[in-house]
Scaffold this active site. Structure first.
Site, PDB file in Angstrom:
ATOM      1  N   GLU A 198       0.866  -1.168   0.000  1.00 57.24           N
ATOM      2  CA  GLU A 198       0.000   0.000   0.000  1.00 57.24           C
ATOM      3  C   GLU A 198       0.910   1.228   0.000  1.00 57.24           C
ATOM      4  O   GLU A 198       1.705   1.415   0.919  1.00 57.24           O
ATOM      5  CB  GLU A 198      -0.939   0.002   1.212  1.00 57.24           C
TER       6      GLU A 198
ATOM      7  N   GLU B  95       1.643   4.890   0.652  1.00 60.31           N
ATOM      8  CA  GLU B  95       1.029   5.872   1.545  1.00 60.31           C
ATOM      9  C   GLU B  95       2.018   6.983   1.878  1.00 60.31           C
ATOM     10  O   GLU B  95       3.222   6.837   1.706  1.00 60.31           O
ATOM     11  CB  GLU B  95       0.589   5.191   2.857  1.00 60.31           C
TER      12      GLU B  95
ATOM     13  N   ASP C 212       2.785   0.124   3.444  1.00 63.39           N
ATOM     14  CA  ASP C 212       2.040  -0.666   4.423  1.00 63.39           C
ATOM     15  C   ASP C 212       1.791  -2.061   3.827  1.00 63.39           C
ATOM     16  O   ASP C 212       0.740  -2.342   3.273  1.00 63.39           O
ATOM     17  CB  ASP C 212       0.724   0.052   4.739  1.00 63.39           C
TER      18      ASP C 212
ATOM     19  N   GLN D 255      -5.944 -10.775   5.975  1.00 65.18           N
ATOM     20  CA  GLN D 255      -6.788  -9.615   6.265  1.00 65.18           C
ATOM     21  C   GLN D 255      -8.275  -9.935   6.045  1.00 65.18           C
ATOM     22  O   GLN D 255      -9.117  -9.629   6.895  1.00 65.18           O
ATOM     23  CB  GLN D 255      -6.379  -8.446   5.362  1.00 65.18           C
TER      24      GLN D 255
ATOM     25  N   GLU E 275      -5.963  -3.557  -6.089  1.00 63.67           N
ATOM     26  CA  GLU E 275      -6.734  -2.701  -6.992  1.00 63.67           C
ATOM     27  C   GLU E 275      -6.241  -2.823  -8.435  1.00 63.67           C
ATOM     28  O   GLU E 275      -7.040  -2.891  -9.372  1.00 63.67           O
ATOM     29  CB  GLU E 275      -6.624  -1.238  -6.552  1.00 63.67           C
TER      30      GLU E 275
HETATM   31 CA    CA Z   1      -2.863   0.965   4.926  1.00 62.54          CA
END
Ligand code: CA
Length: 362
Positions: free
Chosen positions: A167, A169, A194, A201, A317
């Site tokens: 991720e 960020e 991340d 998850q 994504e």
């Molecule tokens: Ca995150």
């Protein structure tokens, strides 16, 4: 020049056999601040003691450094150490770590992937910056190898994650607690990856949220760029208008373009300026219940995703949960990360560089 006097991010470095100390990046060198400024606060192995001095000290020090670098270089030169002669360390001791979920495009994409057929954004999303408390002890500096975590993948199933993801960020670093405006508290900005195990998850997150699928590793850049160096833009328009405690008092949208490379190949360029919730709102929300801040607190924006396919900030994504594999140069494809893959995230605003955060799956 890149990494010039308008940039000057802080980090912690060491020369072979010497203790880590604070420096500032200038070009391809790092300025040894304890030696150049004759200030013992920079002989510490973290930025925390300097950050704890507060906003006017941050500003005065930056001015002092700029003066040194634009003045008689003969005096400063001996304290500039080539980057290839140093090791870079975690730049600050992380106190608490919070991760938000501030991109409407990212939250919408994950809503569509995890809850197809329902409204992508949950009812609270436009009313508050959604977040969770993460694990400060597993925040690691760029370059640290990332071990593929084992975990529960479903009922009766335990093993290495098959859906290791990233991720991209932005992280905000708290200098001082107390009362004041956003820029009284927040020292600077760092890049965050991340790392996320999507299968762990998806199984564990109901109903209390992210846990082991996130806490095995979070990588940050070795550089913390002062807030003062970053170009600000108005935050994205919000509908409905936020409650009073979340009302913006300044322009804290940041006009940064991030870049994600997988094994050297650019796979996405997420735009930070499109983020729905701005960092001043994240900080206001984080502290609104009475939680005090500490020097070294890190709060991250959540995955940065834009509206285009090549602006998404995570593989889930980009490959739509593995259903649309990413085609790489040389005929390789990816859904999630394979062992040996290296992911590097960088960010820039014009000539201002935030550096990069990199990690290889081992
Ligand atoms: Ca995150």
């Amino acid at each position: 020049m890149s990494w010039g006097v308008d940039n000057l991010p802080y980090g912690v470095f060491s020369r072979h056999g010497e203790a880590p100390r604070v420096g500032v990046r200038y070009g391809d060198r790092v300025l040894d601040l304890a030696a150049a400024l004759h200030d013992e606060v920079f002989a510490a192995p973290t930025l925390n003691p300097f950050m704890a001095r507060g906003r006017s000290a941050w500003h005065d020090t930056r001015t002092l450094i700029r003066n040194k670098l634009t003045g008689d270089l003969a005096i400063t030169e001996p304290h500039l150490v080539p980057l290839d002669q140093v090791k870079l360390h975690l730049p600050f001791e992380v106190a608490d770590y919070v991760d938000f979920y501030c991109s409407m495009e990212h939250a919408g994409n994950l809503g569509r992937i995890f809850r197809p057929g329902s409204e992508p954004l949950l009812p609270n999303w436009r009313h508050l910056p959604v977040g969770y408390h993460g694990r400060a002890g597993t925040v690691v500096v760029s370059g640290t190898p990332i071990r593929r975590p084992d975990g529960q993948l479903g009922a009766g199933s335990y093993g290495p994650t098959a859906k290791l993801d990233i991720e991209a960020e932005l992280g905000f670093v708290v200098g001082v607690p107390g009362t004041g405006d956003f820029e009284d508290h927040v020292f600077g900005v760092t890049l965050v990856n991340d790392w996320t195990a999507r299968d762990i998850q998806a199984w564990e997150y109901v109903p209390l949220g992210p846990f082991l699928g996130k806490s095995f590793a979070t990588s940050i850049s070795p550089w913390v760029t002062p807030l003062e160096a970053l170009p600000r833009v108005p935050g994205r328009e919000q509908d409905p208008p936020p409650l009073d405690y979340l009302r913006r008092k300044g322009d804290w949208g940041l006009d940064l373009t991030m870049e994600i490379r997988l094994n050297g190949e650019v796979i996405s360029r997420p735009p930070y300026r499109d983020m729905y919730w701005t960092p001043d709102q994240m900080l206001a929300h984080l502290t609104s219940g009475g939680a005090p801040l500490r020097t070294g607190d890190l709060f991250a924006s959540g995955t940065v995703s834009g509206g285009q396919v090549d602006e998404r900030g995570s593989l889930i994504e980009i490959t739509w949960n593995g259903t649309d594999p990413l085609k790489l140069a040389g005929g390789d494809t990816r859904t999630f990360l394979q062992d040996g893959d290296t992911v590097t995230i960088s960010a820039k605003a014009g000539d201002i560089s935030l550096g990069e955060v990199t990690g290889t799956v081992g």
